[in-house]
Enzyme design. Sequence first.
Site, PDB file in Angstrom:
ATOM      1  N   GLU A   1       7.615   0.296   5.162  1.00 45.43           N
ATOM      2  CA  GLU A   1       7.364  -1.071   5.624  1.00 45.43           C
ATOM      3  C   GLU A   1       8.624  -1.794   6.087  1.00 45.43           C
ATOM      4  O   GLU A   1       8.561  -2.962   6.446  1.00 45.43           O
ATOM      5  CB  GLU A   1       6.673  -1.861   4.506  1.00 45.43           C
ATOM      6  CG  GLU A   1       5.299  -1.288   4.182  1.00 45.43           C
ATOM      7  CD  GLU A   1       4.664  -1.908   2.945  1.00 45.43           C
ATOM      8  OE1 GLU A   1       5.419  -2.469   2.126  1.00 45.43           O
ATOM      9  OE2 GLU A   1       3.446  -1.833   2.816  1.00 45.43           O
TER      10      GLU A   1
ATOM     11  N   ASP B   1      -3.498   2.163  -2.063  1.00 48.43           N
ATOM     12  CA  ASP B   1      -3.079   2.750  -3.337  1.00 48.43           C
ATOM     13  C   ASP B   1      -4.153   3.644  -3.948  1.00 48.43           C
ATOM     14  O   ASP B   1      -3.857   4.496  -4.791  1.00 48.43           O
ATOM     15  CB  ASP B   1      -2.689   1.649  -4.324  1.00 48.43           C
ATOM     16  CG  ASP B   1      -1.564   0.774  -3.793  1.00 48.43           C
ATOM     17  OD1 ASP B   1      -1.768   0.172  -2.720  1.00 48.43           O
ATOM     18  OD2 ASP B   1      -0.502   0.689  -4.436  1.00 48.43           O
TER      19      ASP B   1
END
Length: 821
Positions: free
Chosen positions: A493, A355
């Site tokens: 994901e 992130d």
Amino acid sequence: MSDFALAYDHFDPESEGLRESLTSTGNGYFCTRGTAEWEDVDGVHYPGTYAHGGFNRETTILGGRPVLNEDLVNLPNWLVLKLRIEGEEAIRLDNVELISYEHSYDIRLAMVQRVLRFRDRADRETTLRSRRFVSMAHSHLAGIEWTLTPENWSGRIEVISGLDGRVTNQMVARYRELEGRHLDPVSPRTFGPETIALKAQTRQSNIYVAEAARTRVFLGGEQVPVERSLYQMQDYIQQVIAFDVAQGEPVRVEKMVALFTSHDNAITETLTAAGRDVLRYPGFAEALEEHASAWTELWEVCDVELPREPRVQLLLRFHVAHVLQVCSRHTARHDAGVPARGLNGEAYRGHVFWDELYVYPFLNFRLPEITRGLLLYRYRRLSEARAAAREAGFQGAMFPWQSGSDGTEETQVVHLNPLSGQWDPDHSHNQRHVNAAIFYNVWQYYQVTDDREFLREYGAELMLEIARFWASIAHYNPERDRYEIHGVMGPDEFHERYPGAEEGGLRNNAYTNVMVAWIADTAPRVLNLLPASRRAALRARLGLTDDELRTWDEMSRKMFVPFHPDGILSQFEGYLDLEELDWEHYRAEHSNIQRLDRILKAEGDDPGRFKLAKQADAVMLFFLFSGTELRTLFARLGYQHDPELTRRTIDYYDRRTSHGSTLSLVTHAGVLAGLDPKSSWDRFMVALESDIGDVQGGTTKEGIHMGVMSGTLDLLQRYYVGSDVRDGVLYFAPTLLDRLDGLVFSMQFRATPLRVSIAGDELTVLALPEGFRGPVRIGVGDEVRELGAGESWVFTLSHETGPTERNHVSHAEGSHHGDRL
């Protein structure tokens, strides 16, 4: 709601967890949730305090299988401040009648406030005003001020001031089967009659944590004598402070707190440091003034003014405040990474992911010393990344998908699906693209700052070792005359492996392969930026050979990139063979389909069978690189990059992405800025509102999303204002000019502070004389101007550039007006 305030005018038990996250107070060293001081942990309230680097590792036995997890530890609760009237039970929100209630957050000061007027069971009416901050001026300091006014009664009250070390990590429901005990008691202590202190130790990592609290009572500006009694256990200590109050007379209670850990510098021992510091602290008002001054300095460089869009302006400022609570100048002095969920919750167990890719761009242009410190978190874990690569049979450095204390892989091997209640295998450690993100982050930091010393001492070594890793995980396929990478996951994901496959990972993820081609081309340039002596020394120490450099050059020209027959970039090899999902069916069946993986697995299905994505994957390439950069990359690889590739690819995946991560909204808003401005702005607004409105249905109460908060700030500067550094020039290419009218913000480019503003179709850049370090070159389209101290330039912007890729078509007219000032 003012320009710098968030306010709630009633108490809502269902929303309190979210509000506690949103009104957290922190200073980049430690952060505390916005829980009311008088509340304990229960199904509504969760007082939590977290500090950078405060990790502990514990083992849980799940079905006879030991599962090891590392968590950012919930530290002793320093908030404890409770009110008893005439010896009755302590006041809580659920045992009084609330006549009025306000819970507010001062964004400018990152300060949480509550004002409540309540009627107790004896019909006494009382007003309680609470203010609390964690000092941006002094990293170890926090303060609470209560103002109590008995409205229709007089009598005796008791204020309980405590420090509670009995806390555990139990915030996140899906982790509650995992071991949550992380602290062992050490000792309580007092430092004179006004001050209590408590020391604890993490059970495995042996970090000592100490807190000290000094509590005083004031009436009319004068400290009043009180009766004090002490109660203590090994893991809890409190003072009971008793005194009389008179109807209509406000009385103030101040609790000043110090927090230290054994990771701190220049201390002999944590308990002594906390006790000594808290005795020296000023009163609440003076400490608040110093705190406000420190924040004022930060707002000078970080504020965003967008008066025509007041809601956007408010939320951008709210995001700035939260980013700085987690990443401040205090952070840069510690060994700290960027926890994906900040320091105000326990989601993701406080781990550091990729992130930071979304966090650094905002900091690079304002507080680059913070980025520098955070990048050093990675550098200090380089030896662990090298060991991980060797153990996996690779060279160079292989950084973990989830990092914590020491840089080992912290990703769970199993993951709880809250819809099915089942523990499923977790292959997300195969997201090796975190390595590419770290390389990209170092390069972007260097481009903005020209910090050659950092590149020489730390950055180049990081980047070269990451390039070596990619060269060793890639293999040459002679049939294709291309390099390929197998066994990895991309940012999406939902696809951990191929349907029916036992082993995790995919072949030739497009995002990963293109990033690696760029890394292979950039790494030799990094080497050439070093002084000859340093270059030779580093090559000798790393054993970097000419053969390796030739391999990198080949990879930069011959990485395989999968495409669909119609010229759309394929997310990974074999993606086209997957089944289409009946999106309408799932939208009709479920109010929220962002986490389609959990929905499908709960139905006994496999998300890997379908053409879908949790979040932007192949689209990430168009987010990180301009159209010009991508064209150059693809041309070097020998692939076509026609003008419609961007639009085709984005449209294709937009229809197949559930946006299960708020980062995906930021990414898609960015890539659509030049293609579909309205759609881009709509997604920008959803991203802006995502945490404050908890769009994911309960995740924000577990910790704010650092990526989306900082990503919205980056979205404004990088896509809507179009800032981009190329060849030592800071370019601007604004879009959505009607939305940006009146925008004003500060930047720093290569240590020179700038003021940027947009008014109508004019963009003005001023090089501020204060702090000026040297002339900088600023460009719009083909026009480049050099600005000295106090000089500005006004660029006239064109509204007639149709949908374009970022930084491809000039947004400046051929001639400019404006004079150097």
